[in-house]
Design an enzyme around this catalytic site. Structure first.
Site, short mmCIF file in Angstrom:
data_model
loop_
_atom_site.label_atom_id
_atom_site.label_comp_id
_atom_site.label_asym_id
_atom_site.label_seq_id
_atom_site.Cartn_x
_atom_site.Cartn_y
_atom_site.Cartn_z
N LYS A 119 -0.57 -1.97 -1.91
CA LYS A 119 -0.51 -1.50 -3.28
C LYS A 119 -0.84 -2.59 -4.24
O LYS A 119 -0.86 -3.70 -3.83
CB LYS A 119 1.00 -1.02 -3.67
CG LYS A 119 1.34 -0.73 -5.04
CD LYS A 119 2.71 -0.69 -5.67
CE LYS A 119 3.15 -0.30 -6.88
NZ LYS A 119 4.43 -0.32 -7.25
N GLU A 175 12.75 -1.84 -17.91
CA GLU A 175 12.88 -2.48 -16.57
C GLU A 175 13.49 -3.89 -16.45
O GLU A 175 13.05 -4.97 -17.11
CB GLU A 175 11.56 -2.61 -15.74
CG GLU A 175 11.42 -2.95 -14.36
CD GLU A 175 10.30 -2.62 -13.49
OE1 GLU A 175 10.35 -2.81 -12.47
OE2 GLU A 175 9.43 -2.26 -14.37
#
Length: 378
Positions: A119, A175
């Site tokens: 990723k 976040e």
């Protein structure tokens, strides 16, 4: 927690607004471009607080300092009522076509079983200009006022030196990289996203349900939770990683996992945990070092986008948010550079990834009156 007051009347050099707390701090003469030096100073008891920002690339100059004064309240920042500044978009960096090509290149790499990266997170930026100087404090007020949880941050990046002198990073991150309160630790990574459809509740719910059912997004999310859990288990006890859940922001749906742990009171501080966790696969990729090399090759230097902003006290308490949904405001207040990124895996579609970054850019641009990106920018 200790509280001191800033009585100078000047705009603060640091603000972190969260639902349960607001930390505001002045500038300070004791500055740190190395996060590890800041940790040493806190551990020694020479200073009571550290505030500031960590860059995306570990080891690059940080913007951390011991403020001359700190104010901590148990309520979020209370925004004023500034007029919406006028910003005109003038460039996309890179162009949308080039960003799609970068994503396509990354997808090709990730599809190769021999390539180590599973990723990678690729970002883009848009540049805007204002005919009048804009205060970072006014942008912060707009970010906080437009967020249901009153999330917002402002950091003077001058300590990092060079092009960052006078530059302010401002935004509204959803976040949590890490928060430590006493012996309790929380990290709440977000990975896997879908743009919200705010003018159509049924379509908005369908987008959320599609995200929750997406095997591609769950796989992307698992890269993050696996790494965050592993880092915390090396330093903490009682690490709990529940199943992912839907997390909403004003512009996006995300998969999020609230990971909890405990530490001894003399254990790693919030800043030490932030250094250990950053950068997570949510903003970099996996494996970290190999993904960072792909980012450097395809995207270049990120600076403080996708780094972390936060604070820590001498008792180890503090909170660090991932610096996303943000923009750099130039020293003269007339130029703004807004950033957004997305996680790329082998199943990613370049057009969908471009659309995701467009949705995320709206979180910072929408409150500034820019509701749509024109052709050639979005």
């Amino acid at each position: 927690m200790s509280r001191t007051s800033n009585t100078t009347g000047a705009d603060p050099a640091f603000v972190l607004s969260r639902p349960q707390r607001m930390v505001s701090a002045s500038a300070g003469a004791t500055m740190f471009r190395s996060a590890h030096e800041a940790v040493t100073a806190l551990r020694s008891g020479r200073i009571s607080h550290i505030v500031g920002a960590l860059p995306f690339t570990p080891g690059a100059p940080a913007a951390l300092w011991a403020p001359d004064s700190v104010t901590i309240t148990q309520t979020p920042h209370e925004p004023g009522a500034p007029a919406t500044p006028r910003f005109d978009l003038d460039a996309a960096l890179p162009t949308p076509q080039e960003h799609r090509q970068r994503v396509a290149t990354a997808v090709e790499l990730l599809a190769d079983p021999a390539h180590p990266v599973r990723k990678v997170v690729l970002a883009r930026a848009v540049r805007a200009a204002s005919p009048e100087p804009v205060r970072a404090q006014d942008i912060l007020d707009l970010m906080v006022a437009s967020d249901p949880l009153s999330n917002g941050f402002l950091v003077d990046l001058s300590v990092a030196g060079g092009r960052y002198r006078g530059t302010t990073l401002v935004g509204s991150s959803p976040e949590i990289l890490v928060r430590r309160t006493g012996n309790e630790v929380l990290s709440h990574p977000l990975a896997g996203s879908a743009r919200r459809v705010l003018d159509d509740p049924a379509a908005d719910r369908a987008a959320a349900e599609a995200l929750l059912a997406s095997s591609k997004d769950h796989a992307e999310h698992r890269f993050v939770t696996d790494q965050v859990g592993a880092v915390l288990r090396e330093r903490c006890a009682d690490v709990d990683t529940p199943a992912p859940e839907l997390t909403s922001t004003p512009a996006m749906w995300h998969l999020g996992t609230p990971i909890t742990a405990t530490v001894p009171l003399a254990g790693p501080s919030a800043l030490e945990l932030a250094i250990a966790l950053h950068p997570t696969p949510a903003v970099c990729g996996t494996p970290t070092a190999a993904a960072a090399r792909v980012i450097a090759e395809l995207e270049g230097e990120r600076g403080f986008y996708a780094g972390a902003v936060g604070w820590c006290d001498a008792d180890g308490n503090g909170e660090w948010m991932v610096s996303i949904r943000c923009a750099e405001l130039a020293a003269d207040g007339t130029a703004l550079l807004a950033y957004a990124g997305g996680g790329i895996v082998a199943e990613s579609d370049p057009a969908a990834e471009l659309a995701e970054t467009t949705g995320k850019l709206q979180r910072i641009l929408g409150p500034l009156g820019i509701t749509e990106l024109p052709v050639g920018v979005g």
